[in-house]
Design a protein around this motif. Structure first.
Motif: not given
Length: 256
Positions: A230-236
């Motif tokens: 399970t992979y998640e990315e967002e600005p940060g």
């Protein structure tokens, strides 16, 4: 929740060590806490710190106690210094400590689950590397592992993040990492070929994080191998506001 500052002697390290532990408590009068207790042994999350921190940091920078309270989840936060969760070339056997001795000691002190399906590990930065290393090395002992902004490419860290003297103390040399037990890419390939149990894996990273590139490489490597991730990315970036948010995502993802 009960909060315990636990000091003990490690035979593996040959020194006194420390861990923070939070345990479920079914209290009714704690303001703002939806506390859940359990009979018997509690599911447990081993929560790992990063390179510049220690075992106190998750309690100081996040609301992990409040987040875990409603889940009936115990959380164990050990101190491993700047070891990169390795049996160091010139130093302590920190991987043996965190993979073997620490879980056994924690279970002897506290009512913690022993089954792999109720034992989890997570961490940030260096601790994200440690979490994946534990799960990929001992898939029989961990049902799930989560990396938050993990330093997942140990060879790259040995060459660019650490000074040469520290690389020598931890790994021996950067050239010693590929194909070794410190190489997550190698460990993932070995797991995929083993036909044995596969823990659930979760990975997240901010798109402006200096470790973003290595996270993408590890994600793509796992996908190529057919390892579910399970992979998640967002600005940060590499900072505690992001990790305070994402540890809540991790707790929601755990198979409790």
């Amino acid at each position: 929740m009960a909060f315990i500052d636990c000091h003990f002697f490690s035979d593996t390290l040959g020194i006194s060590s420390s861990m923070y532990v939070i345990l479920p408590q079914a209290a009714q009068g704690q303001i703002g806490m939806d506390a859940v207790g359990r009979n018997g042994r509690h599911p447990v999350l081993f929560l790992l710190h990063g390179l510049s921190d220690d075992h106190t940091i998750w309690m100081r920078r996040t609301s992990i106690e409040r987040y875990a309270a409603s889940l009936g989840l115990a959380v164990v936060m050990p101190n491993v210094h700047r070891s990169f969760y390795t049996d160091m070339a010139q130093g302590g056997r920190y991987f043996t400590f965190v993979s073997e001795e620490l879980p056994a000691l924690a279970r002897s002190f506290f009512p913690l689950a022993e089954e792999a399906e109720r034992t989890f590990v997570a961490g940030l930065s260096m601790g994200g590397y440690g979490a994946m290393k534990l799960a990929l090395t001992r898939p029989d002992r961990f049902g799930a592992a989560a990396s938050l902004s993990g330093a997942l490419d140990a060879e790259d860290c040995a060459r660019t993040l650490l000074v040469p003297e520290e690389t020598a103390r931890i790994f021996g040399s950067a050239d010693a990492v590929p194909g070794s037990g410190s190489d997550l890419f190698h460990l993932a390939s070995r797991l995929a070929a083993s036909g044995g149990p596969r823990p659930k894996l979760y990975q997240c990273c901010g798109t402006e994080d200096f470790l973003y590139g290595s996270n993408i490489r590890f994600r793509d490597h796992c996908r190529t191998l057919g390892i579910e991730l399970t992979y998640e990315e967002e600005p940060g970036t590499h900072e505690w506001g992001y990790w305070d948010r994402k540890i809540q995502s991790v707790l929601g993802w755990l198979p409790l």
